[in-house]
Motif scaffolding. Structure first.
Motif, mmCIF file in Angstrom:
data_model
loop_
_atom_site.group_PDB
_atom_site.id
_atom_site.type_symbol
_atom_site.label_atom_id
_atom_site.label_comp_id
_atom_site.label_asym_id
_atom_site.label_seq_id
_atom_site.Cartn_x
_atom_site.Cartn_y
_atom_site.Cartn_z
ATOM 1 N N ASP A 41 4.497 47.548 63.253
ATOM 2 C CA ASP A 41 5.472 48.216 64.019
ATOM 3 C C ASP A 41 5.298 48.170 65.513
ATOM 4 O OD1 ASP A 41 7.558 49.805 64.972
ATOM 5 O OD2 ASP A 41 8.148 50.859 62.863
ATOM 6 N N PRO A 42 6.378 47.583 66.152
ATOM 7 C CA PRO A 42 6.002 47.415 67.639
ATOM 8 C C PRO A 42 5.998 49.050 68.087
ATOM 9 C CG PRO A 42 7.480 46.076 66.933
ATOM 10 C CD PRO A 42 7.386 46.812 65.714
ATOM 11 N N ALA A 43 6.976 50.046 67.537
ATOM 12 C CA ALA A 43 7.132 51.311 68.125
ATOM 13 C C ALA A 43 5.900 51.989 67.897
ATOM 14 C CB ALA A 43 8.027 51.805 67.467
ATOM 15 N N ASP A 44 5.101 52.150 66.885
ATOM 16 C CA ASP A 44 4.007 53.060 66.702
ATOM 17 C C ASP A 44 2.609 52.229 66.187
ATOM 18 O OD1 ASP A 44 4.286 52.166 64.050
ATOM 19 O OD2 ASP A 44 5.423 54.292 63.542
ATOM 20 N N GLY A 45 2.732 51.126 66.082
ATOM 21 C CA GLY A 45 1.666 50.359 65.668
ATOM 22 C C GLY A 45 1.286 50.379 64.212
ATOM 23 N N GLN A 46 1.977 51.121 63.282
ATOM 24 C CA GLN A 46 1.690 51.199 61.989
ATOM 25 C C GLN A 46 1.713 49.689 61.304
ATOM 26 O OE1 GLN A 46 0.178 53.939 60.242
ATOM 27 N NE2 GLN A 46 0.252 54.627 62.513
ATOM 28 N N ARG A 47 0.877 49.742 60.347
ATOM 29 C CA ARG A 47 1.074 48.261 59.591
ATOM 30 C C ARG A 47 2.222 48.398 58.833
ATOM 31 N NH1 ARG A 47 -5.091 46.906 57.174
ATOM 32 N NH2 ARG A 47 -5.992 46.526 59.279
ATOM 33 N N LEU A 48 2.716 47.049 58.527
ATOM 34 C CA LEU A 48 4.160 47.414 57.808
ATOM 35 C C LEU A 48 3.970 46.804 56.303
ATOM 36 C CD1 LEU A 48 6.084 45.573 60.476
ATOM 37 C CD2 LEU A 48 6.495 47.729 59.891
ATOM 38 N N TYR A 49 2.802 46.203 56.138
ATOM 39 C CA TYR A 49 2.593 45.774 54.691
ATOM 40 C C TYR A 49 1.306 46.175 54.197
ATOM 41 C CZ TYR A 49 6.053 42.069 55.731
ATOM 42 O OH TYR A 49 7.065 41.416 56.257
ATOM 43 N N GLU A 50 1.140 46.458 52.833
ATOM 44 C CA GLU A 50 0.012 46.586 52.185
ATOM 45 C C GLU A 50 -0.313 45.549 51.128
ATOM 46 O OE1 GLU A 50 -3.053 49.567 51.405
ATOM 47 O OE2 GLU A 50 -1.391 49.695 52.655
ATOM 48 N N VAL A 51 -1.313 44.851 51.387
ATOM 49 C CA VAL A 51 -1.821 43.749 50.666
ATOM 50 C C VAL A 51 -2.794 44.080 49.690
ATOM 51 C CG1 VAL A 51 -2.270 41.382 50.670
ATOM 52 C CG2 VAL A 51 -1.186 42.580 52.637
ATOM 53 N N VAL A 52 -2.959 43.734 48.329
ATOM 54 C CA VAL A 52 -3.778 43.766 47.327
ATOM 55 C C VAL A 52 -4.004 42.601 46.691
ATOM 56 C CG1 VAL A 52 -2.353 44.552 45.468
ATOM 57 C CG2 VAL A 52 -4.401 45.357 45.500
ATOM 58 N N THR A 53 -5.093 42.321 46.246
ATOM 59 C CA THR A 53 -5.703 41.126 45.729
ATOM 60 C C THR A 53 -5.728 41.512 44.075
ATOM 61 O OG1 THR A 53 -6.962 40.117 47.559
ATOM 62 C CG2 THR A 53 -7.269 39.256 45.127
ATOM 63 N N CYS A 54 -5.257 40.587 43.040
ATOM 64 C CA CYS A 54 -5.094 41.172 41.656
ATOM 65 C C CYS A 54 -5.610 39.952 40.964
ATOM 66 C CB CYS A 54 -3.820 41.921 41.386
ATOM 67 S SG CYS A 54 -2.569 40.954 41.101
ATOM 68 N N THR A 55 -5.851 40.046 39.758
ATOM 69 C CA THR A 55 -5.930 38.898 38.776
ATOM 70 C C THR A 55 -5.689 39.184 37.514
ATOM 71 O OG1 THR A 55 -7.763 37.203 38.180
ATOM 72 C CG2 THR A 55 -8.441 39.342 38.480
ATOM 73 N N PRO A 56 -5.435 38.308 36.529
ATOM 74 C CA PRO A 56 -5.098 38.530 35.203
ATOM 75 C C PRO A 56 -6.044 39.372 34.438
ATOM 76 C CG PRO A 56 -4.429 36.371 35.734
ATOM 77 C CD PRO A 56 -5.064 36.910 36.893
#
Length: 351
Positions: A41-56
């Motif tokens: 976020d340009p306003a506060d620098g907080q990350r906009l996405y949470e990314v997780v790797t998963c598998t069957p």
């Protein structure tokens, strides 16, 4: 490494789940984490996405290189995902032609909620097609796999000449590097050009290649690094706001118009006029994304002269009007400022 069953830890962020399988191509997994992980976020620098790797099936996942990766999270991550990305795996071409997915992969795909955005990188499109997600939809995959894809999935509208496609809730990209273009496109769609541009700068890649509207992205024209028409092209890029004639371009290289036109086409693959139009469309798109200029002003700065001329060229190049492009590819704060009324020229007349 997160404990088994750990999915997302920060509420409120857009949740991206990367579904990896045996034979994973590691670069494609890295692309997703690198790009979405940097979006802030340009306003506060907080990350906009949470990314997780998963598998069957959680555990060690074999890659197509000489190492494996440990994936502790299983298909439960897909249940709460806002976006699911399926990277390519070695052997995709031969694994999905006999019918819909079965076994653990099928079970994993069944966990995805209706309406979730689903995207593939490279031959990950074979998985989406086998699951019926690409029937009647425009799609792409690596050009080497295009013939086999077309044979196996005739109900998908394959377009092998684009970097990526966007059918709303289902997106596909071509080769591995095109996954970068696709991820940046999704970030731009979600949060606007400024956020995507900052991610691109940090990654040292172009914000987008050859236009911005995903459904109409064409293969980018390669600009030769060393060529006899390079000086003229560099000069033209600095003067796009004014009329540019062939004679002026040829003078930059001290050539006759005939010789310049022939060499330009040999080196760039387009006529000088075609190349100028493409570069002016690129500039107009950037101005529509990043400025509050009226359509008339954008047309003047990009060298199209009038709003009508800009509208015609933009429609021909990417299939949308200036107003529609601006509404799609600006950040939410800027979209709100332009949303209430119809597109207008500088004279105040609606278009």
């Amino acid at each position: 490494m997160p404990a088994r069953g750990t999915v997302f830890t920060h509420a409120g962020r857009h949740r991206v789940a990367v579904l990896v399988r045996e034979g994973l191509m590691p670069m494609e997994l890295g692309i997703v984490h690198q790009l979405f992980g940097q979006a802030a976020d340009p306003a506060d620098g907080q990350r906009l996405y949470e990314v997780v790797t998963c598998t069957p099936v959680p555990g060690d996942v074999r890659t197509d290189a000489d190492f494996t990766i440990g994936v502790a999270v299983g298909p439960e991550a897909l249940v709460e995902a806002d976006t699911v990305i399926v990277p390519a795996s070695r052997g995709d071409e031969g694994a999905w032609g006999a019918g819909p997915p079965t076994g653990p992969v099928a079970d994993a795909l069944a966990r995805i909620r209706p309406g979730t955005r689903i995207a593939s990188i490279c031959t990950g499109a074979f998985v989406l097609a086998a699951a019926g997600l690409l029937d009647g939809r425009r799609a792409t995959t690596h050009w080497k796999s295009a013939d086999r894809f077309r044979q196996q999935f005739p109900y998908a509208a394959l377009d092998p000449d684009v970097l990526y496609t966007d059918e709303g809730d289902v997106l596909t990209s071509a080769g591995e590097a095109s996954g970068i273009d696709l991820c940046l496109h999704m970030i731009r769609t979600d949060h606007g050009a400024a956020v995507a541009g900052e991610v691109a700068r940090r990654t040292v890649v172009p914000p987008h290649r050859e236009g911005g509207q995903a459904q109409y992205v064409r293969r980018p024209v390669a600009e030769p690094r060393s060529a006899s028409t390079g000086t003229a092209r560099a000069w033209a890029l600095e003067h796009l706001d004014r009329p540019i004639g062939l004679r002026e371009l040829a003078d930059q290289e001290a050539m006759s118009v005939r010789t310049f036109s022939r060499r330009f086409r040999e080196e760039v693959g387009l006529t000088p006029v075609q190349w100028l139009i493409q570069r002016r469309v690129d500039l107009a798109c950037r101005l529509l994304e990043e400025t509050d200029d009226s359509v008339d002003r954008v047309a003047a700065r990009a060298g199209f002269g009038t709003a009508a001329s800009l509208r015609g060229h933009l429609q021909a190049a990417i299939g949308v009007s200036p107003g529609a492009y601006r509404a799609t590819f600006r950040g939410p704060d800027r979209r709100a400022a332009h949303a209430p009324g119809p597109e207008r020229t500088g004279s105040g007349q609606p278009r």
